[in-house]
Write a protein that holds these residues in place. Structure first.
Motif, mmCIF file in Angstrom:
data_model
loop_
_atom_site.group_PDB
_atom_site.id
_atom_site.type_symbol
_atom_site.label_atom_id
_atom_site.label_comp_id
_atom_site.label_asym_id
_atom_site.label_seq_id
_atom_site.Cartn_x
_atom_site.Cartn_y
_atom_site.Cartn_z
ATOM 1 N N SER A 1 -5.436 21.500 5.069
ATOM 2 C CA SER A 1 -6.132 20.452 4.338
ATOM 3 C C SER A 1 -5.166 19.986 3.252
ATOM 4 C CB SER A 1 -7.433 20.980 3.722
ATOM 5 O OG SER A 1 -7.158 22.015 2.811
ATOM 6 N N TRP A 2 -5.336 18.775 2.786
ATOM 7 C CA TRP A 2 -4.410 18.259 1.794
ATOM 8 C C TRP A 2 -5.059 17.129 1.002
ATOM 9 C CZ3 TRP A 2 -4.123 17.517 6.984
ATOM 10 C CH2 TRP A 2 -4.143 16.202 7.455
ATOM 11 N N THR A 3 -4.353 16.680 0.020
ATOM 12 C CA THR A 3 -4.822 15.594 -0.827
ATOM 13 C C THR A 3 -4.014 14.342 -0.507
ATOM 14 O OG1 THR A 3 -5.363 17.160 -2.577
ATOM 15 C CG2 THR A 3 -5.220 14.847 -3.190
ATOM 16 N N SER A 4 -4.707 13.229 -0.407
ATOM 17 C CA SER A 4 -4.052 11.956 -0.115
ATOM 18 C C SER A 4 -4.385 10.961 -1.224
ATOM 19 C CB SER A 4 -4.532 11.415 1.241
ATOM 20 O OG SER A 4 -3.873 10.195 1.539
ATOM 21 N N ARG A 5 -3.369 10.348 -1.738
ATOM 22 C CA ARG A 5 -3.552 9.341 -2.792
ATOM 23 C C ARG A 5 -3.067 7.992 -2.261
ATOM 24 N NH1 ARG A 5 -1.077 6.640 -7.005
ATOM 25 N NH2 ARG A 5 -2.243 6.578 -8.971
ATOM 26 N N THR A 6 -3.948 7.037 -2.233
ATOM 27 C CA THR A 6 -3.613 5.711 -1.711
ATOM 28 C C THR A 6 -3.750 4.678 -2.816
ATOM 29 O OG1 THR A 6 -4.459 6.326 0.472
ATOM 30 C CG2 THR A 6 -4.147 3.977 0.042
ATOM 31 N N GLU A 7 -2.734 3.899 -2.961
ATOM 32 C CA GLU A 7 -2.730 2.876 -4.008
ATOM 33 C C GLU A 7 -2.443 1.514 -3.380
ATOM 34 O OE1 GLU A 7 0.153 2.063 -7.791
ATOM 35 O OE2 GLU A 7 -0.834 4.011 -7.699
ATOM 36 N N MET A 8 -3.279 0.568 -3.663
ATOM 37 C CA MET A 8 -3.038 -0.787 -3.164
ATOM 38 C C MET A 8 -2.652 -1.693 -4.318
ATOM 39 S SD MET A 8 -5.447 -3.454 -1.101
ATOM 40 C CE MET A 8 -4.784 -5.062 -0.644
ATOM 41 N N ILE B 1 0.857 -1.176 0.000
ATOM 42 C CA ILE B 1 0.000 0.000 0.000
ATOM 43 C C ILE B 1 0.895 1.228 0.000
ATOM 44 C CG2 ILE B 1 -1.682 1.348 1.314
ATOM 45 C CD1 ILE B 1 -2.811 -1.260 2.366
ATOM 46 N N GLN B 2 0.633 2.112 -0.925
ATOM 47 C CA GLN B 2 1.427 3.329 -1.030
ATOM 48 C C GLN B 2 0.516 4.525 -0.805
ATOM 49 O OE1 GLN B 2 2.984 2.989 -4.983
ATOM 50 N NE2 GLN B 2 4.371 1.312 -4.471
ATOM 51 N N VAL B 3 0.971 5.420 0.038
ATOM 52 C CA VAL B 3 0.180 6.615 0.347
ATOM 53 C C VAL B 3 1.025 7.852 0.081
ATOM 54 C CG1 VAL B 3 -1.076 7.883 2.131
ATOM 55 C CG2 VAL B 3 -1.110 5.382 2.126
ATOM 56 N N GLN B 4 0.459 8.768 -0.679
ATOM 57 C CA GLN B 4 1.120 10.043 -0.949
ATOM 58 C C GLN B 4 0.232 11.161 -0.424
ATOM 59 O OE1 GLN B 4 1.462 8.969 -5.252
ATOM 60 N NE2 GLN B 4 3.412 10.033 -5.065
ATOM 61 N N ASN B 5 0.807 12.073 0.315
ATOM 62 C CA ASN B 5 0.078 13.249 0.802
ATOM 63 C C ASN B 5 0.706 14.492 0.188
ATOM 64 O OD1 ASN B 5 -1.622 11.753 2.578
ATOM 65 N ND2 ASN B 5 0.064 11.617 4.037
ATOM 66 N N PHE B 6 -0.122 15.336 -0.416
ATOM 67 C CA PHE B 6 0.432 16.501 -1.111
ATOM 68 C C PHE B 6 -0.601 17.614 -1.149
ATOM 69 C CE2 PHE B 6 -1.334 13.356 -3.958
ATOM 70 C CZ PHE B 6 -2.180 14.079 -4.780
ATOM 71 N N ASP B 7 -0.207 18.719 -1.759
ATOM 72 C CA ASP B 7 -1.073 19.897 -1.869
ATOM 73 C C ASP B 7 -1.568 20.364 -0.505
ATOM 74 O OD1 ASP B 7 -0.750 20.021 -4.550
ATOM 75 O OD2 ASP B 7 -2.692 19.154 -5.071
ATOM 76 N N TYR B 8 -0.664 20.512 0.390
ATOM 77 C CA TYR B 8 -1.048 21.013 1.717
ATOM 78 C C TYR B 8 -1.409 22.485 1.605
ATOM 79 C CZ TYR B 8 0.141 16.849 4.333
ATOM 80 O OH TYR B 8 0.144 15.583 4.856
ATOM 81 N N ASP B 9 -2.580 22.808 2.083
ATOM 82 C CA ASP B 9 -3.092 24.166 1.960
ATOM 83 C C ASP B 9 -3.556 24.647 3.329
ATOM 84 O OD1 ASP B 9 -3.947 26.530 0.801
ATOM 85 O OD2 ASP B 9 -5.954 25.738 0.425
#
Lengths: 42, 211
Positions: free
Chosen positions: B75-82, A31-39
């Motif tokens: 606030s932010w965006t999180s992308r989760t890939e399994m 499982i890969q999680v990326q967190n970005f676009d922190y506002d």
């Protein structure tokens, strides 16, 4: 099972997980999680 | 921007570990580990085979509290890939915010696995896959939380019992402690005393737990 996490610090000083990955080799699952676009809201 | 890497390894027997309910929760928890790595003053790290100061735990706790408060403003965006058996089973993009009571709120922006197929059998299979994704996501979050010593007591225990050595070939000092998360385990943190940044850590399960 292994866990890898990469942290980043924003100019404001906020530390956050930018990338995290959990792998389970025996089950061939990851499982890969990326967190970005922190506002900042305010 | 500063970038820090943390690496943890847990026994397969803990594969059912639960990982916190929200990524941000463990995110702030994970930061504790970074603070542990970056927070202790260099003179302590330069010592060899001595206990870390108890003040370190207080520094960690204070830094975590401040960062958690700051995090709530974002606030932010999180992308989760399994990925299962080499195939991407689910890609989930979420907008993450904090609610008025400080709880994390996730709004799915795009989920490839959201629509279930028609047909009883196919639908059941899809539902099973989705449940598996949810379980692993929960496990991921719990794992992060466990490895980042979310409770002050654990931070204190680790720092009291930790021994320091180094530097290694890369100039990093190592702090190691045992019985951090489960009996018999080992947690090691490497710190660059010059920059107090770029720390990394590794969690090793008890040898008896590895099959």
């Amino acid at each position: 099972m292994s866990l890898t996490a990469t942290f980043k610090t924003l100019p404001s000083g906020l530390n956050h997980v930018a990338y995290a990955e959990v792998t389970v080799p025996t089950r061939q699952i990851s499982i890969q999680v990326q967190n970005f676009d922190y506002d900042r809201n305010n | 921007m500063t970038e820090t890497k943390v690496r943890s390894i847990s026994p397969e027997s803990r594969g059912t570990t639960v990982i916190g309910r929200t990524l941000c929760h463990e995110t702030s928890a994970c930061l504790a580990l970074i603070v542990i790595a970056l927070g202790p003053p260099p003179p302590i790290l330069a010592q060899t085979s001595q206990s870390a100061p108890t003040d370190g735990a207080l520094l960690v706790t204070e830094a975590r509290t401040a960062n958690a408060a700051l995090m709530r403003q974002y606030s932010w965006t999180s992308r989760t890939e399994m990925i299962d058996q080499g195939q991407v089973k689910d890609v989930r993009i979420e907008e993450v915010t904090y609610g008025s009571e400080g709880q994390l709120q996730r709004r799915v922006l795009n989920d490839q696995a959201m629509s279930l197929p028609f047909g009883f059998l196919r639908r059941r299979v899809a539902e099973h896959e989705r449940q598996k994704v949810e379980e692993y996501l929960a496990g991921l979050r719990s794992l992060l939380e466990d490895y980042t010593l979310p409770r002050t007591g654990r931070v204190q225990d680790f720092m009291n019992a930790a021994t320091a050595s180094g530097p290694d070939a890369g100039g990093l000092f190592e702090m190691s402690g045992r019985n951090v998360v489960v009996p018999g385990d080992t947690l090691s943190i490497w710190v660059d005393p010059r920059t107090r940044q770029g720390g990394r850590s590794r969690y090793r399960p008890p040898s008896t737990a590895t099959a």
